[in-house]
Design a protein around this motif. Sequence first.
Motif, short mmCIF file in Angstrom:
data_model
loop_
_atom_site.label_atom_id
_atom_site.label_comp_id
_atom_site.label_asym_id
_atom_site.label_seq_id
_atom_site.Cartn_x
_atom_site.Cartn_y
_atom_site.Cartn_z
N LEU A 79 -9.82 1.44 -3.59
CA LEU A 79 -10.24 2.50 -4.92
C LEU A 79 -9.33 3.99 -4.14
O LEU A 79 -9.32 4.28 -5.15
N ALA A 80 -8.42 3.36 -3.11
CA ALA A 80 -7.70 4.49 -2.58
C ALA A 80 -6.41 4.95 -3.22
O ALA A 80 -5.72 4.70 -4.16
N GLN A 81 -6.76 6.05 -3.41
CA GLN A 81 -5.97 7.51 -4.75
C GLN A 81 -4.22 8.37 -3.98
O GLN A 81 -3.16 8.14 -4.12
N GLY A 82 -4.52 8.08 -2.57
CA GLY A 82 -3.63 9.02 -1.44
C GLY A 82 -4.17 8.65 -0.40
O GLY A 82 -5.04 8.20 0.51
N PRO A 83 -3.43 9.66 0.79
CA PRO A 83 -3.61 9.65 2.25
C PRO A 83 -5.15 9.61 2.40
O PRO A 83 -5.70 9.22 3.76
N ALA A 84 -5.48 10.39 2.39
CA ALA A 84 -6.89 10.71 2.44
C ALA A 84 -7.99 10.43 2.39
O ALA A 84 -8.66 9.67 3.24
N MET A 85 -8.10 9.46 1.20
CA MET A 85 -8.97 8.14 1.12
C MET A 85 -8.20 6.88 1.82
O MET A 85 -9.68 5.87 2.75
N GLU A 141 5.02 6.86 3.22
CA GLU A 141 5.35 6.13 4.35
C GLU A 141 4.24 4.42 5.04
O GLU A 141 3.21 4.63 5.67
N SER A 142 5.47 3.25 5.47
CA SER A 142 4.29 2.17 5.97
C SER A 142 3.89 2.70 7.07
O SER A 142 3.11 2.32 7.87
N MET A 150 0.64 -1.15 -0.13
CA MET A 150 0.16 -0.22 0.16
C MET A 150 1.00 1.33 0.84
O MET A 150 1.27 2.20 -0.74
N ALA A 151 1.86 0.73 0.97
CA ALA A 151 2.63 2.67 1.24
C ALA A 151 3.88 2.83 -0.39
O ALA A 151 3.24 4.02 -0.80
N ARG A 152 3.90 1.61 -0.61
CA ARG A 152 5.41 2.34 -1.57
C ARG A 152 3.99 2.37 -3.44
O ARG A 152 4.37 3.38 -4.38
#
Length: 391
Positions: free
Chosen positions: A90-96, A39-40, A32-34
């Motif tokens: 479906l997450a594309q960034g930290p907010a999602m 960061e993990s 997920m992090a990569r």
Amino acid sequence: MSKRGVVLLLGTTQTLAWASSYYIPAILAGAMARDLGIESSTVFIAFSCAMLLTAFLGPRVGRAIDQYGGRVVLILSNLVFILGLAMLALAQGPAMLFAAWLVLGLAMAMGLYDAGFATLAGLYGKEARSAITGITLIAGFASTVGWPLSGIMLAEFGWRGACWGWALIHLALAMPLNLLLPRGEARAPLVAAPAAPPTATAVRETRRTAILLAFIFAAGGFSAAALGAHLPALLVAAGATPAAAIAAGALMGPAQVAARVLEFTVLRRAHPLLSAKLAQVAHPVGAAILLLFGAPFAAVFVLLHGAGNGINTIVRGTLPLALFGAAGYGARQGLIVAPARFLGALAPALFGFVVAGFGAQALWFTATLSLAAFVALFTLRVAPESPGVQR
């Protein structure tokens, strides 16, 4: 449906709920992090936020189970799991990512052990103890099932595919199984003898008992979560080689399951207070052995800690049931275990600072907490039971 059938159904759905939420970060967090360019640690912070939300929502979920029955809440939990896992995929960034984990936090509040315990208390009243032990025996293999299955899906379909896979499992398997649970017809009848309103002394005693239980479960919850995150590093700090630390740590799961079998067989006729005392004293005894005699006793420590943790999971459901009864169990349970959930979410980070400063000696901290909880158990006032029942 027989009690055995209910235990089998609920144990299976609990296994899937734990495997698809609590146990997925260990396998999927790195990927997920990569992919998201973070960061993990950010993934684990989002996971901790979900755990904190379960502490906040626990009493509300418990009241819902008391009012509507566990079957309805557990079925709804499957829908929320599906939504959270879909959002994660479906997450594309930290907010999602954080939004998805908050939805999963709601699902975990609705669908993990405490919801299962409240469901069984509503069905069987004080006779729910064996059923509570039964579902923990089955769901004790959640990591055994979940980690390899998440790993296979990660290798074949990527982390997003793994999230979709778990969502499909909830839709195709977990939800249909929860639909088979009794609607409440099997609810154990409560004795409806007329009674005078509780006196101020009785109210104070009830509040005192609830506070003591909250402390006892919080101490156990902190130690379990702290060691769950730092066990291999602590064993290495105590002098074990990395390979030996991993080998010893692998005994954790079998120790938990073996202890639950002991509770289900040898201890089933004893008062849950006896099980609670054995569970709380196991960790400090194991910690003292490791710290006094060193790395050759790492396996002994893990076995004792794992056994105590395995029984603690059961006691968290059975001891309040024995002390307070089944009426209002869900709401009361949510309040009592809220501190344990809260500290469990913070424990990996907080205990990390202690380990960084003191190494293996940090175990004296968790040992002291467990001993304090052990002493607190002796101050609980338990009503006399029928002859032959041990405490």
